[in-house]
Design a protein around this motif. Structure first.
Motif, mmCIF file in Angstrom:
data_model
loop_
_atom_site.group_PDB
_atom_site.id
_atom_site.type_symbol
_atom_site.label_atom_id
_atom_site.label_comp_id
_atom_site.label_asym_id
_atom_site.label_seq_id
_atom_site.Cartn_x
_atom_site.Cartn_y
_atom_site.Cartn_z
ATOM 1 N N LEU A 118 90.601 102.227 54.462
ATOM 2 C CA LEU A 118 91.377 101.839 53.791
ATOM 3 C C LEU A 118 91.116 102.938 52.380
ATOM 4 O O LEU A 118 90.091 102.534 51.936
ATOM 5 C CB LEU A 118 90.387 100.892 52.850
ATOM 6 N N ARG A 159 92.871 105.378 49.549
ATOM 7 C CA ARG A 159 93.504 105.199 48.412
ATOM 8 C C ARG A 159 93.497 104.004 47.342
ATOM 9 O O ARG A 159 93.834 103.838 46.656
ATOM 10 C CB ARG A 159 95.095 105.697 48.386
ATOM 11 N N LEU A 160 91.983 103.772 47.581
ATOM 12 C CA LEU A 160 91.400 103.125 47.020
ATOM 13 C C LEU A 160 91.645 103.049 44.881
ATOM 14 O O LEU A 160 91.228 104.229 44.673
ATOM 15 C CB LEU A 160 90.028 101.905 47.594
ATOM 16 N N PHE A 170 93.298 98.928 45.298
ATOM 17 C CA PHE A 170 94.754 100.383 45.258
ATOM 18 C C PHE A 170 94.907 100.883 44.595
ATOM 19 O O PHE A 170 95.608 100.069 43.585
ATOM 20 C CB PHE A 170 95.409 99.642 46.850
ATOM 21 N N ARG A 178 100.365 97.069 46.677
ATOM 22 C CA ARG A 178 99.830 96.805 47.829
ATOM 23 C C ARG A 178 98.550 95.671 47.415
ATOM 24 O O ARG A 178 97.737 95.642 45.954
ATOM 25 C CB ARG A 178 98.685 97.677 48.170
#
Length: 120
Positions: free
Chosen positions: A70, A72-73, A92, A97
């Protein structure tokens, strides 16, 4: 990426994080937290500097769900409610999102409302 204090994550997962490398300490590198409740368990691996996470759910020792890399948090937040709910929300960087929600108490659950491709 904004992250909770390590003590908050340790309290949430009831576990000390395991580092990918022995000489690397939080928040550098990939760190994994494990939690088991009954026959369900979760492995949540977080790399704060890369803004990435990986989540695996297990039932009776068999992997039943995996959300890998996962990216681009923007931030992680520990959620606690009077009802007994506890969990980790992974937000995100992009506002459009939906966040990933990992419930750790009273049971282990994973939720992510993914929109159709191209929908904003």
């Amino acid at each position: 990426m904004e992250i909770p204090e390590p003590a908050e994550l340790i309290r949430l997962f009831e576990d000390e994080p395991e580092s990918e490398y022995e000489d690397v300490h939080w928040p550098v590198g990939l760190h994994s937290f494990r939690l088991t409740q009954g026959s369900a368990s979760v492995l949540c691996s977080i790399d704060p500097l890369a803004s990435e996470a990986y989540i695996s759910l297990y039932a009776d020792g068999e992997e039943i769900a995996y959300l890998g890399r996962l990216r681009r948090l923007g931030r992680l937040s520990v959620e606690r409610e009077r009802s007994g709910y506890e969990g980790l929300t992974l937000w995100f960087q992009e506002d459009f999102r939906e966040p990933v929600m990992l419930q750790t108490k009273p049971t282990i659950r994973l939720a992510w409302d993914v929109k159709s491709f191209g929908e904003t």
